[in-house]
Design an enzyme around this catalytic site. Structure first.
Site, PDB file in Angstrom:
ATOM      1  N   HIS A  39       0.906  -1.199  -0.064  1.00  0.00           N
ATOM      2  CA  HIS A  39      -0.003   0.098  -0.246  1.00  0.00           C
ATOM      3  C   HIS A  39       0.868   1.306  -0.007  1.00  0.00           C
ATOM      4  O   HIS A  39       0.620   2.229  -0.716  1.00  0.00           O
ATOM      5  CB  HIS A  39      -1.010   0.004   1.135  1.00  0.00           C
ATOM      6  CG  HIS A  39      -1.811   1.271   1.295  1.00  0.00           C
ATOM      7  ND1 HIS A  39      -3.060   1.325   1.255  1.00  0.00           N
ATOM      8  CD2 HIS A  39      -1.488   2.496   1.760  1.00  0.00           C
ATOM      9  CE1 HIS A  39      -3.533   2.352   1.527  1.00  0.00           C
ATOM     10  NE2 HIS A  39      -2.424   3.177   1.656  1.00  0.00           N
ATOM     11  N   GLU A  40       1.872   1.410   1.013  1.00  0.00           N
ATOM     12  CA  GLU A  40       2.647   2.447   1.019  1.00  0.00           C
ATOM     13  C   GLU A  40       3.708   2.679  -0.353  1.00  0.00           C
ATOM     14  O   GLU A  40       3.797   3.813  -0.568  1.00  0.00           O
ATOM     15  CB  GLU A  40       3.531   2.530   2.462  1.00  0.00           C
ATOM     16  CG  GLU A  40       4.038   3.940   2.869  1.00  0.00           C
ATOM     17  CD  GLU A  40       2.955   4.850   2.846  1.00  0.00           C
ATOM     18  OE1 GLU A  40       3.351   6.153   2.535  1.00  0.00           O
ATOM     19  OE2 GLU A  40       1.861   4.731   2.943  1.00  0.00           O
ATOM     20  N   HIS A  93       1.937   4.717  -2.887  1.00  0.00           N
ATOM     21  CA  HIS A  93       2.125   5.986  -2.756  1.00  0.00           C
ATOM     22  C   HIS A  93       3.326   6.462  -3.177  1.00  0.00           C
ATOM     23  O   HIS A  93       3.552   7.557  -3.844  1.00  0.00           O
ATOM     24  CB  HIS A  93       1.649   6.490  -1.249  1.00  0.00           C
ATOM     25  CG  HIS A  93       0.335   6.215  -0.789  1.00  0.00           C
ATOM     26  ND1 HIS A  93      -0.809   6.910  -1.248  1.00  0.00           N
ATOM     27  CD2 HIS A  93      -0.071   5.425   0.432  1.00  0.00           C
ATOM     28  CE1 HIS A  93      -1.807   6.550  -0.566  1.00  0.00           C
ATOM     29  NE2 HIS A  93      -1.506   5.830   0.382  1.00  0.00           N
ATOM     30  N   ASP A 151      -5.764   8.183   4.166  1.00  0.00           N
ATOM     31  CA  ASP A 151      -5.668   8.849   2.829  1.00  0.00           C
ATOM     32  C   ASP A 151      -7.109   9.416   2.438  1.00  0.00           C
ATOM     33  O   ASP A 151      -6.946  10.609   1.717  1.00  0.00           O
ATOM     34  CB  ASP A 151      -5.655   7.352   1.861  1.00  0.00           C
ATOM     35  CG  ASP A 151      -4.364   6.745   1.808  1.00  0.00           C
ATOM     36  OD1 ASP A 151      -3.496   7.379   2.349  1.00  0.00           O
ATOM     37  OD2 ASP A 151      -4.461   5.617   1.522  1.00  0.00           O
TER      38      ASP A 151
END
Length: 277
Positions: free
Chosen positions: A40-41, A44, A134
């Site tokens: 997930h990170e 980003h 988010d």
């Protein structure tokens, strides 16, 4: 990608969650959780890297992460939104990959159910409009497109705090024995306290970075009173506009760079705009 991985740090709250899970014998679930948050990170961070953002560090949290950059709200809103949503997007292919792995002998239905549960929970939780999730960042991005940075930050903060209060109240009444959730809520409240305490510093960093790169965007003329101070005028600055401040009967105009420069002079910051002529 290697450079991005080197910037990754694990937040103490995540270590606490991992410790709680280890004591309860949920080692396999912990590995799944860590992997999901890690991907997930990276989503980003990869998009931020593509836009050539200056990334200081990437902090992994139980529900996602925080990529600390040195842009301080001075990137275009569309870039910021893409960076934000590219984390949640990763859950789509992660869930799809789990369905494919069901066809293999080393991925059981139980593994799939647990992996699917963690993906959905992290995805939905991250989309809540609470800072620093988010969803909260998306709310700030939208606010900052239509209003000044100063106003957008305050509006997004109060929106976030109100919803966090409702989530906390619901959790205490109906989910009071979920230790992991309590730890996460405590972290979010601490973050809100620090966010409010550092609000002036964050605004200052935004203007300092704006001064470094120079104002940009579509031109916007703002009518102000000549008695307004330089500090008052800077609170009207929108991240995607180049501002002209006009006042007086003759329509005196001050360009943003001149007012911005005066802001960083302690003697001029509290002066009325008319004194800058």
């Amino acid at each position: 990608m290697i450079n991005l991985i080197r910037k990754i740090q694990i937040h103490p709250v995540f270590w606490g969650i991992l410790g709680i899970g280890a004591l309860t014998g949920l080692f396999k679930e912990l590995l799944m959780l860590f992997f999901i948050v890690f991907i997930h990170e990276l989503g980003h961070s990869y998009m931020a890297y593509r836009f050539k953002w200056r990334i200081k560090r990437i902090v992994l949290l139980p529900f996602g992460g925080m990529a600390e950059t040195e842009e301080y709200g001075n990137r275009p809103v569309k870039e910021e939104i893409l960076v934000i949503i590219f984390g949640p997007i990763q859950h789509i292919w992660l869930i799809g990959g789990s369905f494919l792995l069901l066809q293999t002998p080393f991925w059981s239905q139980a593994d799939h159910d647990i992996f699917l549960f963690h993906n959905i929970v992290i995805l939905l939780f991250n989309l809540l409009p609470i800072l620093p999730l988010d969803g909260g960042k998306l709310v700030f991005s939208v606010y900052s497109y239509f209003s000044s940075f100063h106003k957008a930050h305050r509006r997004s903060y109060f929106t976030s705090a109100c919803l966090l209060f409702l989530v906390s109240a619901f959790s205490l009444f109906y989910l009071s024995f979920h230790l992991n959730l309590i730890v996460v809520l405590i972290f979010l409240w601490i973050h809100h306290y620090l966010e409010w305490k550092q609000r002036h510093y964050m605004f200052l960093r935004f203007l300092l970075e704006r001064r470094r790169i120079g104002p940009y965007g579509t031109e916007k003329c703002i009518t102000v009173s000549p008695t307004w101070t330089v500090s008052d005028a800077m609170k009207l600055v929108n991240r995607q506009r180049y501002h002209y401040f006009t006042f007086g009967k003759n329509g005196v105009v001050l360009e943003e760079p001149k007012v911005l420069e005066a802001f960083f002079d302690e003697e001029k910051r509290i002066l009325p705009l008319a004194k800058l002529i």
